[in-house]
Write an enzyme that holds these catalytic residues in place. Structure first.
Site, PDB file in Angstrom:
ATOM      1  CE  LYS A 112      -3.721  -1.874   1.704  1.00  0.00           C
ATOM      2  NZ  LYS A 112      -5.435  -2.106   2.960  1.00  0.00           N
ATOM      3  CE  LYS A 195      -9.052 -11.598  -1.763  1.00  0.00           C
ATOM      4  NZ  LYS A 195      -8.834 -11.803  -0.472  1.00  0.00           N
ATOM      5  CE  LYS A 198     -12.129  -1.698   0.868  1.00  0.00           C
ATOM      6  NZ  LYS A 198     -11.395  -2.720   1.079  1.00  0.00           N
TER       7      LYS A 198
END
Ligand code: TRP
Length: 333
Positions: A112, A195, A198
């Site tokens: 991230k 996968k 969101k």
């Protein structure tokens, strides 16, 4: 009864099918056999800048959905993380135990922070796993049901717990990750090798539980399929059809074998219609129940207040033991 604890971030307007089949469904099962604590981790959600009204709404929607999906506030302890200030308090203690290098090795942080660059990465993202460790150990949880992507955070939690216990005396139960191998792995409808998530580039492959039926029917009918025309489970050569079979099977309870037989000789169109029907039938009552819960916010907050109180009773005890073990002087009562 063994204790379990898990948390979910209120970072979307709705949970998606992958959240349900990969996590929440297991939580519902575990509340029957375990002393289960589940929290909406709103403090963790602060690591992403969010409009206050949006965070507020998402937190309530998350709690309402968890109840609508089957968490029973009489069977488990359901609460909002920020209602229990001990999370932050134990978090600080654990930050003083965790190594800088150790925290720097967390792959989620690395991914991230690399994406956004050092100047746009908040310190909270760095300490995120340590707050997560506090979430878990405050409740002396034995098991932490999470997805594979959280394994490293649970390892860190164990390391911190062991370090504390060996330095300051037995204080924390050392938790174990409870990663259900059998949990259905649900992939994106548009990219069935990735996968369902969101953070997908497009929402077209993600089934949001709270979306209206027609939206989800459309998404399922537009799901990417594979060459050939047989409805068979073959993840390598037919990832699209395999994913749809997994979804049908997980929600209908029919085995993949039965479905293959049932749809032998039928086309992709018929099969997709059947999947769409299973999905929309399953989630229609969930959507309805969620809306009912949200319509009476005071009653929802009351349910959550009961959970927070139960959580605080446990958390306060662990924190007091922790402070005492560290030599922090307690205030005179
Ligand atoms: N990091 C978890 C996730 O993204 C959410 C989480 C926060 C959590 N605290 C937790 C999960 C404690 C399990 C236990 O999925």
């Amino acid at each position: 009864m063994k204790r379990v604890l898990s948390g979910i971030q209120p970072t979307a307007e709705s949970f998606h099918l992958g959240n349900y089949l990969g996590a929440v469904r297991q939580w519902v099962e575990l509340q029957k056999t375990h002393d289960a604590f589940y929290c909406v981790v709103d403090l963790h959600a602060l690591t992403v800048e969010t409009e206050p009204a949006v965070l507020r709404r998402r937190t309530l929607v998350a709690a309402a959905q968890l109840i609508a999906l089957g968490l029973d506030p009489d069977k488990c302890t359901l609460f909002i993380q920020s209602h229990v200030p001990e999370h932050n308090q134990l978090g600080w203690v654990l930050e003083c135990l965790a190594g800088f290098g150790e925290a720097s090795r967390m792959t989620q942080f690395k991914d991230k922070s690399q994406k956004s660059g050092a100047d746009r990465t908040v310190v909270g993202l760095f300490t995120y796993p340590i707050l997560q460790a506090a979430d878990i150990m405050l409740y002396q949880a034995n098991l932490v049901p999470v997805g594979e992507d959280q394994r490293q955070h649970i390892e860190l939690t164990r390391d911190l717990g062991q370090r504390f216990n060996s330095r300051y005396g037995q204080t924390f139960v050392i938790p174990e990750a409870y990663i259900l191998k059998s949990a259905a792995k649900i992939n994106d409808l548009q990219d069935p090798t990735a996968k369902m998530s969101k953070s997908a580039a497009s929402n077209a492959g993600v089934i949001d539980i709270l979306d209206a039926a027609d939206i989800n029917v459309k998404k399922i009918k537009s799901a990417v399929t594979d060459t050939g025309k047989e409805i068979v489970f073959d993840e390598k050569n037919k990832p699209g059809i395999s994913n749809l079979l997994s979804i049908h099977s997980a929600l209908s309870g029919n085995s993949i074998k039965d479905l293959e037989n049932q749809f032998a000789g039928k086309g992709y169109g018929d099969f997709k219609s059947a999947v769409a029907e299973v999905v929309t039938d399953f989630f229609a009552p969930v959507r309805q129940k969620t809306q009912e819960l949200l319509a009476d916010e005071a009653a929802l907050l009351q349910l959550l207040a009961v959970g927070s109180q139960k959580a605080r009773d446990v958390a306060a005890k662990t924190l007091a033991q922790t402070y005492s073990a560290l030599g922090l002087v307690p205030p005179k009562l």
